[in-house]
Design a protein around this motif. Sequence first.
Motif, mmCIF file in Angstrom:
data_model
loop_
_atom_site.group_PDB
_atom_site.id
_atom_site.type_symbol
_atom_site.label_atom_id
_atom_site.label_comp_id
_atom_site.label_asym_id
_atom_site.label_seq_id
_atom_site.Cartn_x
_atom_site.Cartn_y
_atom_site.Cartn_z
ATOM 1 N N GLU A 1 64.583 -23.068 -34.713
ATOM 2 C CA GLU A 1 63.980 -21.810 -35.165
ATOM 3 C C GLU A 1 64.985 -20.659 -35.222
ATOM 4 O OE1 GLU A 1 59.321 -22.482 -33.943
ATOM 5 O OE2 GLU A 1 60.521 -21.256 -32.586
ATOM 6 N N ALA A 2 66.212 -20.913 -34.769
ATOM 7 C CA ALA A 2 67.163 -19.804 -34.602
ATOM 8 C C ALA A 2 67.509 -19.111 -35.925
ATOM 9 C CB ALA A 2 68.435 -20.302 -33.925
ATOM 10 N N ALA B 1 64.666 -16.918 -36.955
ATOM 11 C CA ALA B 1 64.588 -15.780 -36.040
ATOM 12 C C ALA B 1 65.673 -14.751 -36.372
ATOM 13 C CB ALA B 1 64.731 -16.261 -34.599
ATOM 14 N N THR B 2 66.851 -15.252 -36.752
ATOM 15 C CA THR B 2 67.956 -14.343 -37.086
ATOM 16 C C THR B 2 67.655 -13.583 -38.379
ATOM 17 O OG1 THR B 2 69.430 -15.914 -36.033
ATOM 18 C CG2 THR B 2 70.466 -14.275 -37.426
ATOM 19 N N TRP C 1 59.489 -19.662 -41.787
ATOM 20 C CA TRP C 1 59.877 -20.005 -40.396
ATOM 21 C C TRP C 1 59.572 -21.466 -40.068
ATOM 22 C CZ3 TRP C 1 60.966 -16.213 -36.204
ATOM 23 C CH2 TRP C 1 61.017 -16.798 -34.955
ATOM 24 N N HIS D 1 63.114 -15.416 -25.240
ATOM 25 C CA HIS D 1 62.472 -15.427 -26.557
ATOM 26 C C HIS D 1 61.219 -16.304 -26.565
ATOM 27 C CE1 HIS D 1 66.752 -14.673 -28.256
ATOM 28 N NE2 HIS D 1 66.236 -13.602 -27.699
ATOM 29 N N ARG E 1 55.433 -14.474 -29.736
ATOM 30 C CA ARG E 1 55.869 -15.616 -30.553
ATOM 31 C C ARG E 1 55.028 -15.724 -31.828
ATOM 32 N NH1 ARG E 1 58.354 -20.229 -31.184
ATOM 33 N NH2 ARG E 1 57.131 -22.009 -31.855
ATOM 34 N N SER F 1 64.708 -12.846 -39.407
ATOM 35 C CA SER F 1 63.661 -11.866 -39.076
ATOM 36 C C SER F 1 64.270 -10.630 -38.430
ATOM 37 C CB SER F 1 62.653 -12.461 -38.100
ATOM 38 O OG SER F 1 62.121 -13.625 -38.633
ATOM 39 N N LEU G 1 55.868 -12.929 -34.206
ATOM 40 C CA LEU G 1 57.178 -13.114 -34.840
ATOM 41 C C LEU G 1 57.070 -14.070 -36.020
ATOM 42 C CD1 LEU G 1 59.930 -13.535 -32.114
ATOM 43 C CD2 LEU G 1 59.900 -11.935 -34.024
ATOM 44 N N ILE G 2 56.386 -15.192 -35.783
ATOM 45 C CA ILE G 2 56.291 -16.212 -36.833
ATOM 46 C C ILE G 2 55.467 -15.691 -38.004
ATOM 47 C CG2 ILE G 2 55.453 -18.548 -37.378
ATOM 48 C CD1 ILE G 2 56.152 -19.322 -34.483
ATOM 49 N N ALA H 1 57.361 -13.023 -39.917
ATOM 50 C CA ALA H 1 58.452 -13.625 -40.690
ATOM 51 C C ALA H 1 57.897 -14.255 -41.966
ATOM 52 C CB ALA H 1 59.160 -14.679 -39.853
#
Length: 373
Positions: free
Chosen positions: A154-155, A158-159, A105, A140, A91, A161, A94-95, A98
């Motif tokens: 956050e979707a 996330a998409t 994000w 996720h 997590r 990214s 990812l953030i 991004a």
Amino acid sequence: MALSSPLQNLSALISASGNATTATARPPRGRPWAVHAASSDTTTAAQAQLGRYEEGKLERPKWVGETPLSRLVQALISFKPLFSVLKLGARRALISTAEKNNIPWRKMAQEILESEVYRELESIQNQSLVYPDYYLNPFHAYEEGNLTWLAAAEAEAATMSMARRALPDASSIQEANQILRGNWLHAIEQHHMQYSESCVIDDILDIGCSVGISTRYLADKFPTAKVTGLDLSPYFLAVAQHKEKRAMPRKFPIKWIHANGEDTGLPSKSFDLVSIAFVLHECPTRVIVNLVREAFRLLRPGGTLALTDFSLKSKVLQELSPVLFTLVKSTEPFLDEYYLTDMDETLREAGFVNITSILTDPRHVTITATVPQ
Ligand SMILES: C[S@@+](CC[C@H](N)C(=O)[O-])C[C@H]1O[C@@H](n2cnc3c(N)ncnc32)[C@H](O)[C@@H]1O
């Protein structure tokens, strides 16, 4: 902590290599589903690399299925204390990746969480819907999977990214999105034109529409069609409706339905195009089979099904680093089942014909198929 070093390197690893370029081929014109002005750039970029993304030498990546490597990863993930660290690491990585890639994000999520999105829930939520068991798993790195406001907020980031990871060489996040979505839409249009030219696309269903990104791309591409987005998460649908209400009005407003794509309750033969984009890797095999069968029931003769998701053949995914695929698997509980499902066979058994697969970006395949006329 032993894991901190590979996790710190994750941002670099997430930006694995890709090979997209842009070119200037013209989209086909004069069809009932002709390209909407707003999406013509998308289609232009689409045609550059389509069909030319590189395949690996293997049937599927070594990190899935019953290979020794896959078993080792599974054993690591099954060790609970390590699993929690992995999820948290995934997590955080990812953030931060991004945000380094100009995807704000936390700001995007905050804007949603501080908006009036909560008002949409009541009108969208089907209180009598019974969630299938698999959907109640953590996904996720969200303990409650897709059934939270945080996951919904956050979707979109996330998409974005995901598009960035697929196309790291694109000049911007917008270009990455345009190529990824443009190639997917182009593959759908080409398939429908080749096999069902006489079947006009009037009604479209987007199963697993999440916060409506794929749904809006479909509505922009086929502006004369009535488009419905369907999802199991009322929070995601609330965000979809909230965003769509603030966008340019459409001739046919998008309809949002809170239902299970395996058994939608919608009338048979009521759609010309059913899309299932980036959903199947989140589902066990039995659910994949049910989604495909339901799509077949919902499509009219000559209708097109379009699936897009991770490619078994993608060279980039076959060569993913061990740190990265371990992290991916730690947040995607059904990835192995997805990779082991024979999609062609599943489509054939459901009754589909003209099954066509094409790598629409370095990581993802779009599979299109027709309901016999
Ligand atoms: C990664 S998201 C899809 C993203 C979106 N289609 C796009 O292209 O941007 C996967 C979605 O599938 C939904 N989903 C999973 N199983 C489903 C089911 N059986 N019926 C409907 N939606 C489902 C999840 O709630 C989630 O919103």
